[in-house]
Design a protein around this motif. Structure first.
Motif, short mmCIF file in Angstrom:
data_model
loop_
_atom_site.label_atom_id
_atom_site.label_comp_id
_atom_site.label_asym_id
_atom_site.label_seq_id
_atom_site.Cartn_x
_atom_site.Cartn_y
_atom_site.Cartn_z
N ALA A 22 0.86 -1.18 0.00
CA ALA A 22 0.00 0.00 0.00
C ALA A 22 0.90 1.23 0.00
O ALA A 22 2.00 1.20 0.58
N PRO A 23 0.46 2.29 -0.65
CA PRO A 23 1.31 3.48 -0.72
C PRO A 23 1.38 4.22 0.61
O PRO A 23 0.42 4.23 1.38
N ALA A 24 2.53 4.81 0.86
CA ALA A 24 2.73 5.65 2.04
C ALA A 24 4.01 6.45 1.82
O ALA A 24 4.89 6.01 1.09
N HIS A 25 4.09 7.59 2.46
CA HIS A 25 5.30 8.40 2.42
C HIS A 25 6.19 7.96 3.57
O HIS A 25 6.12 8.50 4.67
N ARG A 26 7.00 6.94 3.30
CA ARG A 26 7.88 6.37 4.32
C ARG A 26 9.01 7.33 4.67
O ARG A 26 9.57 7.98 3.79
N VAL A 27 9.33 7.35 5.95
CA VAL A 27 10.51 8.11 6.39
C VAL A 27 11.57 7.18 6.97
O VAL A 27 12.74 7.56 7.04
N ALA A 39 -1.66 10.03 6.97
CA ALA A 39 -2.44 10.52 5.83
C ALA A 39 -3.36 11.68 6.22
O ALA A 39 -3.78 12.45 5.36
N ARG A 40 -3.67 11.80 7.50
CA ARG A 40 -4.51 12.89 8.00
C ARG A 40 -3.78 13.54 9.17
O ARG A 40 -4.17 13.38 10.33
N PRO A 41 -2.72 14.29 8.89
CA PRO A 41 -1.86 14.80 9.96
C PRO A 41 -2.49 15.92 10.77
O PRO A 41 -3.30 16.70 10.26
N LEU A 42 -2.10 15.97 12.05
CA LEU A 42 -2.44 17.13 12.86
C LEU A 42 -1.68 18.35 12.36
O LEU A 42 -2.22 19.45 12.31
N PHE A 43 -0.41 18.14 12.01
CA PHE A 43 0.45 19.16 11.43
C PHE A 43 1.36 18.47 10.42
O PHE A 43 1.63 17.27 10.55
N PRO A 44 1.88 19.21 9.43
CA PRO A 44 2.85 18.60 8.53
C PRO A 44 4.02 18.01 9.32
O PRO A 44 4.52 18.63 10.26
N GLY A 45 4.42 16.81 8.95
CA GLY A 45 5.49 16.12 9.66
C GLY A 45 4.99 15.12 10.68
O GLY A 45 5.78 14.43 11.31
N HIS A 46 3.67 14.98 10.84
CA HIS A 46 3.06 14.00 11.75
C HIS A 46 3.37 12.60 11.20
O HIS A 46 2.97 12.26 10.10
N HIS A 103 -3.69 -1.90 14.72
CA HIS A 103 -2.29 -2.31 14.63
C HIS A 103 -1.57 -1.28 15.48
O HIS A 103 -1.69 -0.07 15.22
N PHE A 104 -0.85 -1.72 16.49
CA PHE A 104 -0.20 -0.78 17.40
C PHE A 104 0.62 0.24 16.62
O PHE A 104 1.32 -0.12 15.67
N HIS A 105 0.51 1.49 17.01
CA HIS A 105 1.28 2.55 16.36
C HIS A 105 1.46 3.72 17.30
O HIS A 105 0.65 3.95 18.20
N VAL A 106 2.54 4.44 17.09
CA VAL A 106 2.85 5.62 17.89
C VAL A 106 2.83 6.84 16.96
O VAL A 106 3.41 6.81 15.87
N HIS A 107 2.14 7.88 17.42
CA HIS A 107 2.10 9.15 16.69
C HIS A 107 3.26 10.01 17.16
O HIS A 107 3.49 10.14 18.37
N VAL A 108 3.98 10.61 16.23
CA VAL A 108 5.00 11.60 16.54
C VAL A 108 4.58 12.87 15.81
O VAL A 108 4.55 12.89 14.57
N VAL A 109 4.20 13.88 16.58
CA VAL A 109 3.62 15.10 16.02
C VAL A 109 4.53 16.28 16.36
O VAL A 109 4.81 16.52 17.54
N PRO A 110 4.97 17.02 15.36
CA PRO A 110 5.78 18.21 15.66
C PRO A 110 4.92 19.25 16.39
O PRO A 110 3.75 19.43 16.07
N ARG A 111 5.52 19.91 17.38
CA ARG A 111 4.79 20.90 18.17
C ARG A 111 5.56 22.21 18.25
O ARG A 111 6.79 22.22 18.29
#
Length: 148
Positions: A22-27, A39-46, A103-111
């Motif tokens: 499936a497509p994703a912008h992998r980092v 795909a639905r970020p709180l802020f760019p870079g989420h 599926h367990f996941h952790v959000h990393v959101v720039p603040r």
């Protein structure tokens, strides 16, 4: 790892992303995790950091995988802050409740200060008394003693 025979992962979008199905912008992608832009970020870079192994919750993540997983979360948090020029980051995970993908996941959101997010996403309260707080602490300690 995702297999087509495993019904728990057959329809998991995060397993599909981890398997390049499936497509994703992998980092970041390595043997322990796949990290990609939400795909639905709180802020760019989420960024979402997911274990390659399909587990629904943190408590299902094998103990041997916890350290390597969170080492990657730590690395992603620093990269998100530096890459986005952020003053800090919010690092969080839902465990069952409010988990949009099972599926367990952790959000990393720039603040940044005054970015519009107010602390946690829910109202904070206080314990009615020290006795109530001690009773709650005792329940958690008892659960730890019983096998946690």
């Amino acid at each position: 790892m995702r297999t087509t025979q495993d019904p728990s992962t057959a329809d998991c979008v995060f397993c599909a992303i981890a398997a390049d199905g499936a497509p994703a912008h992998r980092v970041l992608a390595d043997d322990a995790v796949v990290a990609f832009l939400d795909a639905r970020p709180l802020f760019p870079g989420h960024v979402l950091v997911v274990p390659r192994r399909h587990v629904v919750t943190l408590t299902e993540l094998p103990e041997a995988d916890v350290g390597p997983f969170f080492a990657r979360v730590r690395r992603i948090a620093g990269a998100v802050e530096r890459g986005m020029g952020a003053a800090g980051s919010f690092v969080a995970a839902n465990n069952k409740v409010s988990q949009s993908v099972p599926h367990f996941h952790v959000h990393v959101v720039p603040r940044n200060r005054k970015d519009g997010l107010r602390g946690f996403f829910w109202p904070r309260t206080r314990y009615a008394s020290e006795a109530e707080a001690e009773g709650v602490a005792e329940r958690v300690r008892a659960a730890l003693a019983d096998g946690g």
